[in-house]
Write a protein that holds these residues in place. Structure first.
Motif, PDB file in Angstrom:
ATOM      1  N   HIS A 159       0.823  -1.209   0.000  1.00 46.67           N
ATOM      2  CA  HIS A 159       0.000   0.000   0.000  1.00 46.67           C
ATOM      3  C   HIS A 159       0.856   1.258   0.000  1.00 46.67           C
ATOM      4  CE1 HIS A 159      -4.011  -1.772   0.325  1.00 46.67           C
ATOM      5  NE2 HIS A 159      -3.405  -2.756   0.955  1.00 46.67           N
ATOM      6  N   SER A 160       2.102   1.108  -0.416  1.00 47.45           N
ATOM      7  CA  SER A 160       2.941   2.301  -0.530  1.00 47.45           C
ATOM      8  C   SER A 160       2.447   3.124  -1.723  1.00 47.45           C
ATOM      9  CB  SER A 160       4.405   1.895  -0.713  1.00 47.45           C
ATOM     10  OG  SER A 160       4.553   1.112  -1.876  1.00 47.45           O
ATOM     11  N   GLY A 161       2.682   4.406  -1.682  1.00 48.65           N
ATOM     12  CA  GLY A 161       2.247   5.275  -2.765  1.00 48.65           C
ATOM     13  C   GLY A 161       0.754   5.549  -2.761  1.00 48.65           C
ATOM     14  N   GLN A 162       0.098   5.300  -1.654  1.00 45.63           N
ATOM     15  CA  GLN A 162      -1.348   5.560  -1.561  1.00 45.63           C
ATOM     16  C   GLN A 162      -1.631   6.596  -0.475  1.00 45.63           C
ATOM     17  OE1 GLN A 162      -3.348   1.765  -1.034  1.00 45.63           O
ATOM     18  NE2 GLN A 162      -2.779   1.053  -3.062  1.00 45.63           N
ATOM     19  N   GLU A 163      -0.834   7.656  -0.458  1.00 44.54           N
ATOM     20  CA  GLU A 163      -0.977   8.684   0.573  1.00 44.54           C
ATOM     21  C   GLU A 163      -2.310   9.410   0.455  1.00 44.54           C
ATOM     22  OE1 GLU A 163       1.784   8.465  -1.335  1.00 44.54           O
ATOM     23  OE2 GLU A 163       3.118   7.581   0.158  1.00 44.54           O
ATOM     24  N   PHE A 164      -2.783   9.595  -0.778  1.00 39.66           N
ATOM     25  CA  PHE A 164      -4.044  10.315  -0.973  1.00 39.66           C
ATOM     26  C   PHE A 164      -5.218   9.351  -0.827  1.00 39.66           C
ATOM     27  CE2 PHE A 164      -0.911  12.715  -3.451  1.00 39.66           C
ATOM     28  CZ  PHE A 164      -1.019  13.939  -2.808  1.00 39.66           C
ATOM     29  N   PRO A 165      -6.256   9.745  -0.081  1.00 40.42           N
ATOM     30  CA  PRO A 165      -7.393   8.834   0.164  1.00 40.42           C
ATOM     31  C   PRO A 165      -7.976   8.242  -1.110  1.00 40.42           C
ATOM     32  CG  PRO A 165      -7.567  10.767   1.564  1.00 40.42           C
ATOM     33  CD  PRO A 165      -6.393  11.008   0.655  1.00 40.42           C
ATOM     34  N   GLU A 166      -8.016   9.006  -2.205  1.00 41.81           N
ATOM     35  CA  GLU A 166      -8.631   8.492  -3.433  1.00 41.81           C
ATOM     36  C   GLU A 166      -7.787   7.394  -4.091  1.00 41.81           C
ATOM     37  OE1 GLU A 166      -7.888  11.624  -2.774  1.00 41.81           O
ATOM     38  OE2 GLU A 166      -6.808  12.577  -4.432  1.00 41.81           O
ATOM     39  N   ASP A 167      -6.531   7.275  -3.668  1.00 41.97           N
ATOM     40  CA  ASP A 167      -5.653   6.242  -4.236  1.00 41.97           C
ATOM     41  C   ASP A 167      -5.665   4.945  -3.435  1.00 41.97           C
ATOM     42  OD1 ASP A 167      -4.839   8.040  -6.169  1.00 41.97           O
ATOM     43  OD2 ASP A 167      -3.084   8.696  -5.015  1.00 41.97           O
ATOM     44  N   ARG A 168      -6.313   4.966  -2.287  1.00 42.05           N
ATOM     45  CA  ARG A 168      -6.200   3.838  -1.362  1.00 42.05           C
ATOM     46  C   ARG A 168      -7.093   2.681  -1.777  1.00 42.05           C
ATOM     47  NH1 ARG A 168      -6.149   7.734   3.989  1.00 42.05           N
ATOM     48  NH2 ARG A 168      -4.128   8.682   3.467  1.00 42.05           N
ATOM     49  N   LYS A 169      -6.452   1.600  -2.170  1.00 40.99           N
ATOM     50  CA  LYS A 169      -7.220   0.430  -2.568  1.00 40.99           C
ATOM     51  C   LYS A 169      -6.413  -0.841  -2.359  1.00 40.99           C
ATOM     52  CE  LYS A 169      -7.334   2.335  -6.828  1.00 40.99           C
ATOM     53  NZ  LYS A 169      -7.530   2.589  -8.238  1.00 40.99           N
ATOM     54  N   HIS A 170      -7.150  -1.919  -2.104  1.00 42.78           N
ATOM     55  CA  HIS A 170      -6.555  -3.244  -2.095  1.00 42.78           C
ATOM     56  C   HIS A 170      -6.494  -3.692  -3.547  1.00 42.78           C
ATOM     57  CE1 HIS A 170      -6.991  -3.483   2.240  1.00 42.78           C
ATOM     58  NE2 HIS A 170      -8.252  -3.100   2.106  1.00 42.78           N
ATOM     59  N   LEU A 171      -5.340  -4.209  -3.948  1.00 42.84           N
ATOM     60  CA  LEU A 171      -5.143  -4.524  -5.360  1.00 42.84           C
ATOM     61  C   LEU A 171      -4.540  -5.912  -5.502  1.00 42.84           C
ATOM     62  CD1 LEU A 171      -5.284  -3.126  -8.194  1.00 42.84           C
ATOM     63  CD2 LEU A 171      -2.904  -2.460  -7.832  1.00 42.84           C
ATOM     64  N   ARG A 172      -5.113  -6.691  -6.373  1.00 43.27           N
ATOM     65  CA  ARG A 172      -4.549  -8.002  -6.686  1.00 43.27           C
ATOM     66  C   ARG A 172      -3.370  -7.798  -7.629  1.00 43.27           C
ATOM     67  NH1 ARG A 172      -4.296 -11.782 -10.427  1.00 43.27           N
ATOM     68  NH2 ARG A 172      -4.539 -13.966  -9.869  1.00 43.27           N
ATOM     69  N   VAL A 173      -2.432  -8.727  -7.641  1.00 39.32           N
ATOM     70  CA  VAL A 173      -1.356  -8.687  -8.629  1.00 39.32           C
ATOM     71  C   VAL A 173      -2.007  -8.676 -10.009  1.00 39.32           C
ATOM     72  CG1 VAL A 173       0.598  -9.951  -9.606  1.00 39.32           C
ATOM     73  CG2 VAL A 173       0.273  -9.872  -7.124  1.00 39.32           C
ATOM     74  N   GLN A 174      -1.618  -7.705 -10.827  1.00 40.14           N
ATOM     75  CA  GLN A 174      -2.255  -7.572 -12.136  1.00 40.14           C
ATOM     76  C   GLN A 174      -1.702  -8.601 -13.101  1.00 40.14           C
ATOM     77  OE1 GLN A 174      -1.693  -3.447 -13.140  1.00 40.14           O
ATOM     78  NE2 GLN A 174      -2.963  -2.756 -11.445  1.00 40.14           N
ATOM     79  N   MET A 175      -2.508  -8.965 -14.086  1.00 42.05           N
ATOM     80  CA  MET A 175      -2.031  -9.911 -15.088  1.00 42.05           C
ATOM     81  C   MET A 175      -2.275  -9.347 -16.480  1.00 42.05           C
ATOM     82  SD  MET A 175      -4.838 -13.005 -15.117  1.00 42.05           S
ATOM     83  CE  MET A 175      -4.516 -13.551 -13.473  1.00 42.05           C
ATOM     84  N   LEU A 176      -1.375  -9.713 -17.383  1.00 38.71           N
ATOM     85  CA  LEU A 176      -1.504  -9.307 -18.775  1.00 38.71           C
ATOM     86  C   LEU A 176      -1.891 -10.523 -19.592  1.00 38.71           C
ATOM     87  CD1 LEU A 176       1.626  -7.003 -19.166  1.00 38.71           C
ATOM     88  CD2 LEU A 176      -0.776  -6.292 -19.285  1.00 38.71           C
TER      89      LEU A 176
END
Ligand code: ZN
Length: 116
Positions: A24-41
């Motif tokens: 959750h680094s880089g989520q200082e702003f409330p609108e950026d705060r999310k739980h995220l699954r490892v993305q896949m291409l």
């Protein structure tokens, strides 16, 4: 993968779901705060619009990759699934994604005669 308590930011006052990559680094702003699954291409063949310099009108076929992302905003109950590339983005609820997945499997099986 989950982070240890020492790495959790102060604002994160709820446990991560099992599928969250835990960073959750880089989520200082409330609108950026999310739980995220490892993305896949996923490699795909797409029909794209013909470039402007193309003399023959019509579509062109391109090989691309689509990104699949799953996220839930911190404090929210709804989980979202996004399918995106640089030019388009589809975001549906996880429940809708499951419904789409089932219908896609039905259609593919019908058209190909093969279970998908
Ligand atoms: Zn998380």
């Amino acid at each position: 993968m989950s982070t240890t308590d020492a790495e959790r930011p102060d604002w994160l006052n709820e446990p991560c779901p099992a599928w969250c990559h835990g960073d959750h680094s880089g989520q200082e702003f409330p609108e950026d705060r999310k739980h995220l699954r490892v993305q896949m291409l996923v490699p795909v063949i797409l029909q794209g619009p013909a470039p402007r310099w193309w003399n023959i009108p019509g579509d062109v076929v391109v090989a691309e990759e689509l990104l699949i992302a799953v996220y839930r905003r911190v404090g929210d109950r709804e989980t979202w699934l996004a399918i995106a590339n640089d030019s388009q983005n589809l975001e549906v609820s996880l429940e809708s994604a499951a419904r789409l997945s089932g219908k896609l499997a039905e259609v593919i099986e019908e058209v190909t005669g093969q279970p998908s």
